[in-house]
Design an enzyme around this catalytic site. Sequence first.
Site, PDB file in Angstrom:
ATOM      1  N   GLU A  61       0.815  -1.226   0.000  1.00  0.00           N
ATOM      2  CA  GLU A  61       0.000   0.000   0.000  1.00  0.00           C
ATOM      3  C   GLU A  61       0.848   1.276   0.000  1.00  0.00           C
ATOM      4  O   GLU A  61       0.614   2.206   0.785  1.00  0.00           O
ATOM      5  CB  GLU A  61      -0.966  -0.007   1.198  1.00  0.00           C
ATOM      6  CG  GLU A  61      -1.992  -1.111   1.099  1.00  0.00           C
ATOM      7  CD  GLU A  61      -3.066  -1.067   2.192  1.00  0.00           C
ATOM      8  OE1 GLU A  61      -2.970  -0.205   3.095  1.00  0.00           O
ATOM      9  OE2 GLU A  61      -3.991  -1.892   2.152  1.00  0.00           O
ATOM     10  N   GLU A 119      -5.696  -8.404  -0.503  1.00  0.00           N
ATOM     11  CA  GLU A 119      -6.407  -8.014   0.717  1.00  0.00           C
ATOM     12  C   GLU A 119      -7.862  -7.768   0.351  1.00  0.00           C
ATOM     13  O   GLU A 119      -8.165  -6.834  -0.399  1.00  0.00           O
ATOM     14  CB  GLU A 119      -5.812  -6.764   1.376  1.00  0.00           C
ATOM     15  CG  GLU A 119      -4.507  -6.987   2.110  1.00  0.00           C
ATOM     16  CD  GLU A 119      -4.091  -5.797   2.977  1.00  0.00           C
ATOM     17  OE1 GLU A 119      -4.991  -5.110   3.517  1.00  0.00           O
ATOM     18  OE2 GLU A 119      -2.874  -5.566   3.092  1.00  0.00           O
TER      19      GLU A 119
END
Length: 504
Positions: free
Chosen positions: A175, A294
Amino acid sequence: MCMKKATITIDRLRIIATIDNRIYGSFIEHLGRAVYDGIYEPTHPMADEDGFRKDVIQLVKKLNVPIIRYPGGNFVSGYNWEDGVGPRSERPTKLDLAWFTRENNEIGLHEFSKWLKKVDSEMMMAVNLGTRGADEARNLVEYCNHPGGSYWSDLRKSHGVLEPYAIKTWCLGNEMDGPWQIGHKTAVEYGRLANEAGKVMRWTDPQIELVACGSSNIDMPTFAEWEATVLDLSYDQVDYLSLHNYYGNPTDDTPSYLAKGIEMDEFIKSVVAICDYVKAKKRSKKKINLSFDEWNVWYHSREADQFNERWQFAPHLLEDIYTFEDALLVGGLLITLIKNADRVHMACLAQLVNVIAPVMTKTGGKAWCQTIFYPFLHASLHGRGVALQVNVDSPKYDCTQFTDVPVLDAVAVWNEEDKTATLFVLNRSLEEDLDLSCDFRSLKASGVLEHIVLEHADLKAVNSVENPDNVVPVQSRGASLAGGRLSCVVKRATWNVIRVSTKV
């Protein structure tokens, strides 16, 4: 009043793709009680010789998870992998700035690899591209995968691990588009670093696969531009682009919530379009596939997790208690992943134990299965083989966030080796059962093996350590097969798994 009807037609020649079993992967991060007091609790009555809880091992093995992402997550962007190898007595205790907790590094690469063998899974290893870079990443590959005769591989051997870990799949950070991330970068900064780290990692071990960071979620202001820039700078070095997204129902709008699979599908197709745009721009023959590493429901615990005391060790964080309604959505999201199996080759339910997880534990006590455990279990066990497109004729509805939502969502998986076909079905309607007719003639269906139903009168029903079987699947006896056509009633607000034997 006549029951509304729905029809499904399956054609074994309309193949989406052979499913990569890694779409049934999961995730363990050094976060909350995922590791400590989750998979590892050496003082527990059911701890094995390595301190791992045997009851948790049994439940994870039941899920048949082929790959598990580790050690993060946000955690990895401040993690020095060297802290988690070698003698435990020499490992430092560090402050984890991702979650403001304390990490004693009692569990690291060696111990987690042991646990993976116990649960019959493989590692998806993430490298720190937040506070570190290409040199540390290639050193880790050398430590893990090189057979010997070099500094880092010989260091591994000195730690008692003579054979390489042979980790195949590697995430290039986590991320990195997010301002919350330690070492947050622009797309240009990250794309250049991912390219250079990937290059030396591949030079160290040409057999590995690399996953570049896509956007942290579809609502990021840099979405699409981030993907295009990162791929433009690192296309030749990476094999997959990651997607992350979590889903919630904070306004209690169930009709919209149960349609979130449409949002996931649009996200996937948008990222595929970007990947193929960069491919065309570069005139490349290489195809970038996706790792949705995710995904889950996550919204119950966010207010409760605003704890004031920093630097606790293994505090209760992100311990969402999932409802029956959440399980229905998870089933719908699994259908969406299977529908996109031609490009989604890996996916990780985030996470696996205690932290937004299907498996929960009580410290010193029992382990139990949350509601979301069951659709994931069904897909992992029966969703292996060839994903088939299905034609669904179903009533539709409009809701706050979507229009023309099919009441019935479905996908089929054909396992030629076992001569079985499995139909995964979600009835999104909160009021009406559906009279379902499914044409299995192209697969020469010969009999109904089972019809599994997950249902409950209360959408907000949960499982708990005191009542672990409040929401569990049951066997339905109503499905029949005649002339290759299956008939059954799909009850309102249910997750269904219909398995038939085939002669092709």
